[in-house]
Scaffold this active site. Structure first.
Site, PDB file in Angstrom:
ATOM      1  N   LEU A  94      48.863 -72.269 162.141  1.00  0.00           N
ATOM      2  CA  LEU A  94      49.233 -72.896 163.416  1.00  0.00           C
ATOM      3  C   LEU A  94      48.895 -74.385 163.340  1.00  0.00           C
ATOM      4  CD1 LEU A  94      47.797 -70.021 165.609  1.00  0.00           C
ATOM      5  CD2 LEU A  94      50.240 -70.573 165.354  1.00  0.00           C
ATOM      6  N   HIS A 110      37.895 -62.819 161.067  1.00  0.00           N
ATOM      7  CA  HIS A 110      38.006 -63.048 159.620  1.00  0.00           C
ATOM      8  C   HIS A 110      37.125 -62.025 158.911  1.00  0.00           C
ATOM      9  CE1 HIS A 110      38.754 -65.203 155.908  1.00  0.00           C
ATOM     10  NE2 HIS A 110      37.471 -65.083 155.641  1.00  0.00           N
ATOM     11  N   GLY A 149      41.501 -76.596 161.733  1.00  0.00           N
ATOM     12  CA  GLY A 149      41.191 -76.232 160.331  1.00  0.00           C
ATOM     13  C   GLY A 149      41.497 -74.758 160.061  1.00  0.00           C
TER      14      GLY A 149
END
Ligand code: GRF
Length: 197
Positions: A94, A110, A149
Site C-alpha cells: 500500500l 505478521h 514502511g
C-alpha cells in the site's frame, strides 16, 4: 460500533478467526462491514460470503495503474464507513498516500516476532523457512500499525511460539497461526473497539 474492513489475499484463516470471535462475542462493539481481496478467487472471499459479509475482489490487473486501484479501494472502504482496516494475509503493498489517508487506522498481523524475519520479501512460508534456517528456538506473531514502511509501524502485541524438533515450515506456520495469529488479531480488534489501545 467499530466498523472493520478486512483486506485479504489468500486462504483467510485470520479472517475466519475474526468472524468466529465476533460471532461468539469475544470481539464486542465491532461489525465487519467489508472484505476485499486483491486476488480473485481467494478462499477468504468465500468465508465472508458464507457469513453474508459484503466481499469483493479488486485485482490491480483490472486497473490502469496502482493509483487507480487504490482510489477504488478507498472508495469501497470509505463507502462502507470503515473505521479500522485489518490486513489479514494481505500481500499487496500500500502506498504512503493510502497509509496516510488511514493514519493509525490500519493494523497487520505478521507471522514472526518483529524485528526478526520481517521486511521486504518476508511473508507466508518464507518467514518460517528463515526462522528454521536461523535455528531460533522461539518465534511467534506480531500485530502492528501499518505505516509507509514494510512491517515497520508501532507494535501493538506479540505472542511467542516454541519451535519444535522436526518442524517444517508448514508445521511451524500452522502452530504460529493456531497459537498466536488467530488469538492476537481478534484480541487487538477487541481492544481497539473498546478503547483499550
Ligand atoms: C499466513 O502466513 C499469515 O501468517 C499471514 O498471511 C498468511 C495467510 O494468512 N498473515 P490467512 O490464512 O490468509 O489469514
Amino acid at each position: 460500533m467499530l466498523k472493520v474492513s478486512v483486506l485479504v489475499s489468500g486462504g483467510g484463516t485470520n479472517l475466519q478467526a475474526i468472524i468466529d470471535r465476533v460471532a461468539d462475542g469475544k470481539i464486542t462493539n465491532t461489525e465487519i462491514v467489508k472484505v476485499i481481496s486483491n486476488k480473485k478467487g481467494a478462499y477468504a472471499l468465500e468465508r465472508a460470503q458464507k457469513r453474508n459479509i459484503p466481499a469483493l475482489a479488486l485485482s490491480k490487473k483490472d486497473f490502469g495503474d496502482s493509483d487507480e486501484w487504490e482510489n477504488r479501494l478507498i472508495e469501497e472502504l470509505d463507502g462502507a464507513g470503515t473505521d479500522l482496516i485489518v490486513l489479514a494475509g494481505f500481500l499487496a503493498i500500500l502506498s504512503e498516500k493510502f497509509t496516510k489517508h488511514y493514519e493509525n487506522r490500519i493494523i497487520n498481523i505478521h507471522p514472526s516476532l518483529i524485528p526478526s524475519f520481517c521486511g521486504a520479501g518476508y511473508y507466508g512460508l518464507k518467514v518460517h523457512e528463515e526462522a528454521l534456517k536461523k535455528g531460533v528456538k522461539v518465534t511467534g506473531a506480531t500485530v502492528h500499525y501499518v505505516n509507509e514502511g514494510i512491517d515497520s509501524g508501532k507494535i501493538i502485541s506479540q505472542k511467542a511460539v516454541y519451535v519444535q524438533d522436526g518442524d517444517t515450515p508448514e508445521t511451524l506456520q500452522r502452530r504460529v497461526m493456531e497459537q498466536a495469529e488467530w488469538i492476537l488479531l481478534p484480541q487487538a480488534i477487541d481492544d481497539i473497539a473498546n478503547n483499550r489501545i
